[in-house]
Design a protein around this motif. Structure first.
Motif, PDB file in Angstrom:
ATOM      1  N   UNK A  47     -40.322  12.643  44.451  1.00 51.26           N
ATOM      2  CA  UNK A  47     -40.879  12.853  43.373  1.00 51.26           C
ATOM      3  C   UNK A  47     -40.650  15.131  42.698  1.00 51.26           C
ATOM      4  N   UNK A  48     -41.633  15.164  42.195  1.00 52.36           N
ATOM      5  CA  UNK A  48     -40.923  16.399  41.206  1.00 52.36           C
ATOM      6  C   UNK A  48     -41.698  17.316  41.982  1.00 52.36           C
ATOM      7  N   UNK A  49     -40.530  18.023  42.973  1.00 45.69           N
ATOM      8  CA  UNK A  49     -41.176  19.005  43.713  1.00 45.69           C
ATOM      9  C   UNK A  49     -40.631  19.187  45.693  1.00 45.69           C
ATOM     10  N   UNK A  50     -39.776  17.920  44.805  1.00 46.00           N
ATOM     11  CA  UNK A  50     -39.416  17.464  46.099  1.00 46.00           C
ATOM     12  C   UNK A  50     -38.349  18.459  46.952  1.00 46.00           C
ATOM     13  N   UNK A  51     -38.238  17.896  48.215  1.00 47.53           N
ATOM     14  CA  UNK A  51     -36.590  19.458  48.510  1.00 47.53           C
ATOM     15  C   UNK A  51     -35.833  18.452  48.171  1.00 47.53           C
ATOM     16  N   UNK A  52     -34.614  19.031  47.598  1.00 48.83           N
ATOM     17  CA  UNK A  52     -33.461  18.891  46.937  1.00 48.83           C
ATOM     18  C   UNK A  52     -31.584  19.659  47.339  1.00 48.83           C
ATOM     19  N   UNK A  53     -31.033  18.589  47.631  1.00 51.57           N
ATOM     20  CA  UNK A  53     -30.020  19.351  47.821  1.00 51.57           C
ATOM     21  C   UNK A  53     -28.602  18.595  47.455  1.00 51.57           C
ATOM     22  N   UNK A  54     -27.828  19.889  46.881  1.00 54.50           N
ATOM     23  CA  UNK A  54     -26.993  18.908  46.114  1.00 54.50           C
ATOM     24  C   UNK A  54     -25.457  19.724  46.149  1.00 54.50           C
ATOM     25  N   UNK A  55     -24.066  18.890  46.877  1.00 50.93           N
ATOM     26  CA  UNK A  55     -22.931  19.367  47.806  1.00 50.93           C
ATOM     27  C   UNK A  55     -21.596  19.185  46.341  1.00 50.93           C
ATOM     28  N   UNK A  56     -21.225  19.975  46.379  1.00 54.81           N
ATOM     29  CA  UNK A  56     -19.950  20.005  45.242  1.00 54.81           C
ATOM     30  C   UNK A  56     -18.740  20.744  45.928  1.00 54.81           C
ATOM     31  N   UNK A  57     -17.887  19.979  45.697  1.00 48.05           N
ATOM     32  CA  UNK A  57     -16.549  20.750  46.629  1.00 48.05           C
ATOM     33  C   UNK A  57     -15.827  19.959  45.632  1.00 48.05           C
ATOM     34  N   UNK A  58     -14.346  21.631  45.336  1.00 48.89           N
ATOM     35  CA  UNK A  58     -13.281  20.732  43.831  1.00 48.89           C
ATOM     36  C   UNK A  58     -12.632  21.479  44.740  1.00 48.89           C
ATOM     37  N   UNK A  59     -10.995  20.871  44.140  1.00 43.70           N
ATOM     38  CA  UNK A  59      -9.419  21.971  44.994  1.00 43.70           C
ATOM     39  C   UNK A  59      -8.096  20.665  44.067  1.00 43.70           C
ATOM     40  N   UNK A  60      -7.492  21.975  44.374  1.00 50.73           N
ATOM     41  CA  UNK A  60      -6.724  19.577  44.108  1.00 50.73           C
ATOM     42  C   UNK A  60      -6.955  18.834  44.988  1.00 50.73           C
ATOM     43  N   UNK A  61      -7.190  18.512  45.812  1.00 53.47           N
ATOM     44  CA  UNK A  61      -7.872  16.732  46.071  1.00 53.47           C
ATOM     45  C   UNK A  61      -8.430  17.155  47.174  1.00 53.47           C
ATOM     46  N   UNK A  62      -9.754  16.513  46.486  1.00 52.85           N
ATOM     47  CA  UNK A  62     -11.074  16.427  47.823  1.00 52.85           C
ATOM     48  C   UNK A  62     -10.984  14.788  47.964  1.00 52.85           C
ATOM     49  N   UNK A  63     -11.383  14.665  49.581  1.00 53.48           N
ATOM     50  CA  UNK A  63     -11.414  13.322  50.143  1.00 53.48           C
ATOM     51  C   UNK A  63     -13.180  13.360  50.089  1.00 53.48           C
ATOM     52  N   UNK A  64     -13.773  13.819  50.578  1.00 55.35           N
ATOM     53  CA  UNK A  64     -15.217  14.035  50.672  1.00 55.35           C
ATOM     54  C   UNK A  64     -16.345  15.299  50.364  1.00 55.35           C
ATOM     55  N   UNK A  65     -17.405  14.157  49.511  1.00 60.12           N
ATOM     56  CA  UNK A  65     -17.838  15.667  48.906  1.00 60.12           C
ATOM     57  C   UNK A  65     -18.920  16.208  49.459  1.00 60.12           C
ATOM     58  N   UNK A  66     -18.966  15.326  51.081  1.00 56.28           N
ATOM     59  CA  UNK A  66     -20.068  16.261  52.261  1.00 56.28           C
ATOM     60  C   UNK A  66     -19.762  17.426  53.043  1.00 56.28           C
ATOM     61  N   UNK A  67     -20.332  18.613  52.272  1.00 55.52           N
ATOM     62  CA  UNK A  67     -20.182  20.239  53.055  1.00 55.52           C
ATOM     63  C   UNK A  67     -20.297  20.149  54.811  1.00 55.52           C
TER      64      UNK A  67
END
Length: 209
Positions: A47-67
């Motif tokens: 719902x609007x107002x709930x806590x949100x987290x977003x992971x981003x990884x970038x570079x030459x080759x990224x295998x997983x989005x999880x930080x």
């Protein structure tokens, strides 16, 4: 950050602040320069107002989005308490960009989480470097609280392994076709975010002098 390494950016906040949109724009900018980019989002409450987290990884080759905890180069807190709650994800020498505006999430109202008295002081006490500013106040000065998203992106611009103009272009192309009247005000919000970050950095350096 080196352009040849993996860059890890964790963006956190409250639903409705544009956390996921900001991460999408960052990913688009990285991809435009030829990076491999992967991201993932977690919404604490559907719902609007709930806590949100977003992971981003970038570079030459990224295998997983999880930080993993202790590996983030940059933590971007759209909300003060969320910045504090996630700061352990930073690597040594990492940076917190923090919106000092408080938006109390439903988990507090439900009694599941106590809102901290002073999130900024707590982050500093833990030894993390932080640039803090009120993105909501800046957005309101520009006439629209929704510009807080672009203000925060502007604050990130000088901490990325590519020129600020690349990020700005990714932001503005979202408006150029459908909402051309929003292009100029978003440009101003972006530059206001860069200025707020620079001022926060100068304040920190002055305090250490």
């Amino acid at each position: 950050m080196s352009a040849n390494q993996i860059t890890n950016i964790l963006v956190v906040g409250i639903g409705g602040q544009g956390v996921m949109t900001a991460t999408e724009i960052l990913a688009e900018a990285a991809i435009a320069l030829g990076h491999d980019a992967k991201k993932t989002e977690v919404a604490g409450m559907a719902q609007r107002g709930g806590v949100v987290s977003s992971h981003l990884r970038f570079g030459p080759k990224v295998l997983s989005p999880q930080i993993m905890a202790g590996t983030a180069d940059l933590l971007v807190g759209f909300e003060a308490a969320e910045a504090m709650r996630w700061c352990h994800y930073l690597k040594p020498g990492g940076l917190v960009l923090m919106n000092t505006a408080r938006l109390v999430p439903p988990v507090v109202d439900l009694g599941l989480y106590d809102y901290p008295d002073d999130p900024l002081a707590e982050i500093k006490a833990r030894g993390y470097q932080v640039h803090a500013f009120d993105a909501m106040a800046i957005a309101l000065e520009l006439g629209d609280v929704r510009l807080g998203n672009t203000v925060m992106l502007g604050a990130m611009a000088d901490h990325l392994p590519f020129p600020p103009g690349v990020l700005l272009e990714s932001i503005l192309k979202r408006f150029s076709a459908r909402k051309p009247h929003m292009v100029e005000v978003n440009r101003k919000a972006f530059e206001a975010g860069r200025a707020a970050d620079a001022a926060a950095s100068h304040h920190k350096e002055s305090a250490l002098a």
